[in-house]
Design a protein around this motif. Structure first.
Motif, PDB file in Angstrom:
ATOM      1  N   GLU A  30      -4.997   5.295  -3.318  1.00  0.00           N
ATOM      2  CA  GLU A  30      -5.991   6.010  -2.509  1.00  0.00           C
ATOM      3  C   GLU A  30      -5.938   5.550  -1.054  1.00  0.00           C
ATOM      4  N   LEU A  31      -5.858   4.236  -0.888  1.00  0.00           N
ATOM      5  CA  LEU A  31      -5.824   3.659   0.460  1.00  0.00           C
ATOM      6  C   LEU A  31      -4.620   4.173   1.247  1.00  0.00           C
ATOM      7  N   ASN A  32      -3.522   4.407   0.534  1.00  0.00           N
ATOM      8  CA  ASN A  32      -2.291   4.827   1.205  1.00  0.00           C
ATOM      9  C   ASN A  32      -2.007   6.311   1.040  1.00  0.00           C
ATOM     10  N   ASN A  33      -3.002   7.008   0.499  1.00  0.00           N
ATOM     11  CA  ASN A  33      -2.891   8.451   0.372  1.00  0.00           C
ATOM     12  C   ASN A  33      -1.664   8.889  -0.432  1.00  0.00           C
ATOM     13  N   LEU A  34      -1.428   8.216  -1.544  1.00  0.00           N
ATOM     14  CA  LEU A  34      -0.251   8.515  -2.370  1.00  0.00           C
ATOM     15  C   LEU A  34      -0.677   9.131  -3.692  1.00  0.00           C
TER      16      LEU A  34
ATOM     17  N   THR B 124       6.660  -1.634  -3.526  1.00  0.00           N
ATOM     18  CA  THR B 124       5.491  -2.450  -3.195  1.00  0.00           C
ATOM     19  C   THR B 124       5.087  -3.246  -4.429  1.00  0.00           C
TER      20      THR B 124
ATOM     21  N   LYS C  97       8.691   4.222  -3.933  1.00  0.00           N
ATOM     22  CA  LYS C  97       8.774   5.516  -3.253  1.00  0.00           C
ATOM     23  C   LYS C  97      10.230   5.844  -3.007  1.00  0.00           C
TER      24      LYS C  97
ATOM     25  N   TYR D 168      -4.884   1.063  -4.401  1.00  0.00           N
ATOM     26  CA  TYR D 168      -3.730   1.062  -3.491  1.00  0.00           C
ATOM     27  C   TYR D 168      -3.275   2.494  -3.184  1.00  0.00           C
TER      28      TYR D 168
END
Ligand code: ZN
Ligand code: FE
Length: 238
Positions: free
Chosen positions: A40-44, A5, A19, A38
């Motif tokens: 947090e928003l994508n739970n990574l 990304t 990833k 980013y």
């Protein structure tokens, strides 16, 4: 397979989130906030931070991200004293294993003396930092044109279908420079139009490929260190 990304940060930098299965890494976090947003928003949760060189616009986010996620910071041995929080020092003889991907370290002196690129062999993906840009090359802050020429030769040996992610959105200016010295190059003329359309739509011109760079990047097309120096000098004054 590797999934990448692109995150535009600062004024014209790119940081990257990659990833590989469940494993997550960040390349060159020049600032923390947009990267943490980013994640947090994508739970990574990042496992690694990969650093190409010591400049602030590639490292300034390390401290905050590392303290939040306790991830492993990997960076060039030659610049370890200049980079916050390095856990693993790497040089050209090293290969990393990131969740089954072989990552080859390529030393590319020139922009800085200790600059490294990360080549993900299985996926054929290169993170080139401030060494190779789309149609351009990094400024020579620490090394000589000869150093950079040799670094480019190493990168040129990678397969044409290598996907290249670089450290900045400098593509339009680079295209203009290449056209000024290689104006009859049909592939270059076509690509310059394409990237202009991409930027008009406010999209990244990244990634590029090694094959495309070999066709359109004046610096990638040099056969001698002298020729390389000539173009680097011209570009400095462009
Ligand atoms: Zn830099
Ligand atoms: Fe930079």
């Amino acid at each position: 397979m590797l999934d990448v990304t692109i995150l535009p940060i600062l004024s014209d930098n790119y940081a990257y989130i990659f990833k590989i299965g469940e494993t997550v890494g960040i390349v060159d976090p020049g600032e923390a906030a947009p990267i943490i947003d980013y994640l947090e928003l994508n739970n990574l949760k990042p496992d690694y931070i990969l650093i190409t060189h010591h400049h602030f616009d590639h490292v300034d986010g390390i401290e905050q991200i590392k303290s939040k996620y306790n991830c492993i910071v990997i960076g060039p041995t030659a610049e370890q004293s200049k980079i916050y929080g390095i856990d693993k020092r790497v040089c050209e003889t090293d290969t990393l294993d990131i969740n089954g991907e072989d990552v080859q370290i390529i030393e590319t002196a020139g922009h800085t003396m200790g600059h490294i690129c990360y080549y993900f062999k299985n996926s054929k993906v290169l993170f080139s930092g401030d060494t190779l840009f789309a149609m351009g090359c990094g400024r020579l802050f620490e090394g000589t044109a000869k150093d950079m020429f040799h670094s480019f030769k190493k990168l040129r040996a990678l397969p044409n279908d290598t996907t290249v992610y670089c450290g900045h959105e400098y593509t339009i200016d680079n295209a203009k420079f290449c056209l000024s010295v290689d104006g009859d190059n049909a592939a270059l003329i076509e690509r310059a139009k394409e990237v202009q359309t991409i930027r008009d739509n406010n999209k990244p011109t990244i990634p590029t490929t090694m094959g495309l760079e070999k066709k359109t990047n004046v610096f990638m097309r040099c056969d001698t260190a002298q020729e390389f120096k000539k173009y680097r000098d011209l570009k400095d004054n462009f």
